[in-house]
Design a protein around this motif. Sequence first.
Motif, PDB file in Angstrom:
ATOM      1  N   PRO A  17       0.814  -1.236   0.000  1.00  0.00           N
ATOM      2  CA  PRO A  17       0.000   0.000   0.000  1.00  0.00           C
ATOM      3  C   PRO A  17       0.837   1.270   0.000  1.00  0.00           C
ATOM      4  O   PRO A  17       0.810   2.056   0.947  1.00  0.00           O
ATOM      5  CB  PRO A  17      -0.809  -0.144   1.298  1.00  0.00           C
ATOM      6  N   ASP A  18       1.594   1.498  -1.050  1.00  0.00           N
ATOM      7  CA  ASP A  18       2.442   2.680  -1.171  1.00  0.00           C
ATOM      8  C   ASP A  18       1.582   3.884  -1.533  1.00  0.00           C
ATOM      9  O   ASP A  18       0.959   3.905  -2.607  1.00  0.00           O
ATOM     10  CB  ASP A  18       3.489   2.427  -2.254  1.00  0.00           C
ATOM     11  N   PRO A  19       1.539   4.923  -0.668  1.00  0.00           N
ATOM     12  CA  PRO A  19       0.695   6.094  -0.971  1.00  0.00           C
ATOM     13  C   PRO A  19       1.054   6.793  -2.274  1.00  0.00           C
ATOM     14  O   PRO A  19       0.218   7.481  -2.850  1.00  0.00           O
ATOM     15  CB  PRO A  19       0.934   7.017   0.236  1.00  0.00           C
ATOM     16  N   LEU A  22      -1.315   5.778  -4.830  1.00  0.00           N
ATOM     17  CA  LEU A  22      -2.744   5.937  -4.558  1.00  0.00           C
ATOM     18  C   LEU A  22      -3.390   6.722  -5.698  1.00  0.00           C
ATOM     19  O   LEU A  22      -3.151   7.919  -5.859  1.00  0.00           O
ATOM     20  CB  LEU A  22      -2.972   6.659  -3.233  1.00  0.00           C
ATOM     21  N   GLY A  54      -8.603  -0.785  -1.809  1.00  0.00           N
ATOM     22  CA  GLY A  54      -7.683   0.311  -1.496  1.00  0.00           C
ATOM     23  C   GLY A  54      -7.865   0.949  -0.139  1.00  0.00           C
ATOM     24  O   GLY A  54      -7.340   2.039   0.097  1.00  0.00           O
ATOM     25  N   THR A  57      -4.437   1.399   1.686  1.00  0.00           N
ATOM     26  CA  THR A  57      -3.639   2.436   1.032  1.00  0.00           C
ATOM     27  C   THR A  57      -4.160   3.822   1.390  1.00  0.00           C
ATOM     28  O   THR A  57      -3.379   4.756   1.613  1.00  0.00           O
ATOM     29  CB  THR A  57      -3.656   2.239  -0.494  1.00  0.00           C
ATOM     30  N   ARG A  60      -2.888   4.847   4.764  1.00  0.00           N
ATOM     31  CA  ARG A  60      -1.499   5.318   4.735  1.00  0.00           C
ATOM     32  C   ARG A  60      -1.429   6.734   4.172  1.00  0.00           C
ATOM     33  O   ARG A  60      -0.642   7.566   4.652  1.00  0.00           O
ATOM     34  CB  ARG A  60      -0.653   4.370   3.891  1.00  0.00           C
TER      35      ARG A  60
END
Length: 267
Positions: A17-19, A22, A54, A57, A60
């Motif tokens: 879940p890398d912002p 997003l 999501g 994510t 985060r």
Amino acid sequence: MYREFYGLREKPFSKTPDPRYLFLSRGHREALARLQYAVEERELALLTGDIGCGKTTISRALMDAMGEACRFCFIFNPRLSPLEFLRVIARSLGIDNPAGAKDELLKQLTETLYLMHAEGRCPVIVVDEAQLIPDRDVFDEIRLLTNYQLDDQNLMSVVLMGQPELRQILADPVHEPLRQRIALHYHLQPLSLDETLEYIDFRLEVAGGTPGLFSPDAVQRIHELSGGVPRKINILATNALLVGYGRDAAWIDASLVEELRDEANLY
């Protein structure tokens, strides 16, 4: 492997879940904005959505958006007893040795929350996969967390995230006291076809590539197979890139995606 072949610096469809990745569809943008408001107002919020839509994510991205003024406590596995739940929160808030007795533990939490308020910091408790909470008493502890308040505001914000069945669980009359304290409800929907195209191109660009690597008919087939769920889109897109690389395919078309239907394990 395929990264160099397609001119990518990194994997564009990673499951983490890398912002940075997003993609703010209309629904994701609204979900993030509502959660920001809930945290700013120190309220209890509920975010639901299907698996892979999501939610994590977004949480985060919420942490990044709120900055140093908030201290986030993430609970990823809520299969806890009420005392274990409170002790996890205590550790996340910086209490090195949470008490084993509940009365002492609550005293430690109270002192810490007032200290953080004096420092101008807001604790944010994020409970992921909240539909897995095994005990009604844990939901009661979540409700009681909202009792930490001053005359004009709460001392913390709580965000419950989970799959759609979480709403069914909370609809039980026994949870009426908790439901009444939820200030914000939002259900995250899958991506539309147009959003799926934008999503794929967006992630390719973030990874250093260029948009248009997937043909329109490939995107349509991905949307049909995935139902617009980002995690499923990622599975299909990653496998398509791997197969395309193996075949020296300059771009990904629908026939290639169709071959991945069973391999992606979507059904």
